[in-house]
Design an enzyme around this catalytic site. Structure first.
Site, PDB file in Angstrom:
ATOM      1  N   ASN A  29     -10.009   0.971   0.236  1.00  0.00           N
ATOM      2  CA  ASN A  29      -9.004   0.909   1.305  1.00  0.00           C
ATOM      3  C   ASN A  29      -9.617   1.368   2.614  1.00  0.00           C
ATOM      4  OD1 ASN A  29      -7.272   0.359  -0.860  1.00  0.00           O
ATOM      5  ND2 ASN A  29      -5.588   1.451   0.131  1.00  0.00           N
TER       6      ASN A  29
ATOM      7  N   ASP B 241       0.848  -1.189   0.000  1.00  0.00           N
ATOM      8  CA  ASP B 241       0.000   0.000   0.000  1.00  0.00           C
ATOM      9  C   ASP B 241       0.892   1.251   0.000  1.00  0.00           C
ATOM     10  OD1 ASP B 241      -2.382   1.459   0.193  1.00  0.00           O
ATOM     11  OD2 ASP B 241      -2.311   1.468   2.389  1.00  0.00           O
TER      12      ASP B 241
HETATM   13 ZN   LIG Z   1      -4.362   5.317   0.760  1.00  0.00          ZN
END
Ligand SMILES: [Zn+2]
Length: 288
Positions: free
Chosen positions: A231, A82
């Site tokens: 997310n 990420d």
């Molecule tokens: Zn993010």
């Protein structure tokens, strides 16, 4: 089950009009919280390890734990880096067995974002690893200040989306449409008209960062307009802190000795409930 790359876990989501949640993990408690929620809900799941969180956990150790747990899981799992910021971190993730990488070039000029993202996709696609990139800039920053600012000038430009995707060959695009990391100041206002035109021009799955604080209704609307990955971390962290706070302020808890393992389990369970709830909202339950 084998690990899937991002492209393969998102393809059925796009067809089936749901989104797969991407949840950050920084230790085995959070890993178990997320994967056990996915198993209970029979939902595909993406495990995020953010570059900023590598200050708290070793990438090789956490990747090995995630891969081991994924192979024992009865649902499809993707291991995603990420907000990869450095080429070296992306390379380390590939070496550790990640099946997906998000490269965040949102701080770069348009040309540099294209050039660096293209280099990443060349490396990753050679070993069947998917790539997500960001065009425009999502408010706040992963692991940054608690309440990020949202700047409409930094929203994703639909006119550039097609060109960016074609030149970089990415598999998924993170959009900036009024979403922000951390906690929102007031009600988030997503620019759905902009999302609709990005969707029409992009032809690949879109990603919504900053999922904590967006209403169920807005999530559903966004999924209808091409969002296939969401997310989510702040809501998990809040559940963990709230549970810790309640547990350690209970008068009958003996904090000197053996309370820690039980408190850890309580944290895991509360985070798992939050994750399962999000999976229900994202429509991914029963899709494993
Ligand atoms: Zn993010």
């Amino acid at each position: 089950m084998a690990l899937l790359n991002l492209k393969d876990i998102l393809a059925p989501a796009t067809r089936g009009n749901y989104a797969v949640g991407a949840f950050n993990v920084i230790n085995t408690e959070l890993l178990e919280a997320v994967v056990s929620a996915a198993e209970r809900m029979q939902s595909p799941v993406i495990l995020n390890i953010a570059e900023v969180h590598l200050a708290y956990v070793d990438i090789e150790v956490i990747a090995a734990a995630v891969i081991k747990r994924a192979h024992k899981a009865c649902v499809p799992v993707t291991l995603n880096l990420d907000h990869g910021l450095k080429f070296e971190t992306v390379a380390a993730a590939v070496r550790c067995g990640f099946t997906s990488v998000m490269f965040d070039g949102s701080h770069l000029s348009y040309e540099d974002n294209i050039a660096q993202t293209r280099e990443i996709t060349k490396l990753c696609h050679a070993v069947n690893v998917s790539v997500e990139a960001e065009l425009g800039a999502v408010g706040g920053s992963e692991g940054g200040e608690l309440m990020g600012t949202i700047d409409a000038a930094m929203y994703t430009d639909p006119a550039l989306a097609e060109d960016f995707i074609q030149k970089t060959q990415i598999d998924a695009l993170a959009v900036a449409i009024g979403n922000a990391h951390g906690r929102y100041r007031g009600e988030p206002k997503l620019d759905f008209e902009r999302l609709d035109s990005i969707h029409k021009k992009s032809g690949i799955p879109l990603v919504l960062h900053g999922g904590s604080g967006i209403s169920d209704e807005d999530f559903k609307k966004a999924i209808g307009l091409g969002i296939a990955k969401i997310n989510f971390f702040t809501g998990m962290a809040r559940a963990a802190i709230d549970t810790l706070h309640v547990a350690i302020t209970k008068r009958d808890v003996d904090l000197k000795y053996n309370a820690y393992p039980d408190i850890m389990l309580q944290v895991q369970e509360s985070v798992s409930r939050v994750v399962a709830g999000q999976m229900t909202i994202f429509g991914s339950c029963g899709k494993a």
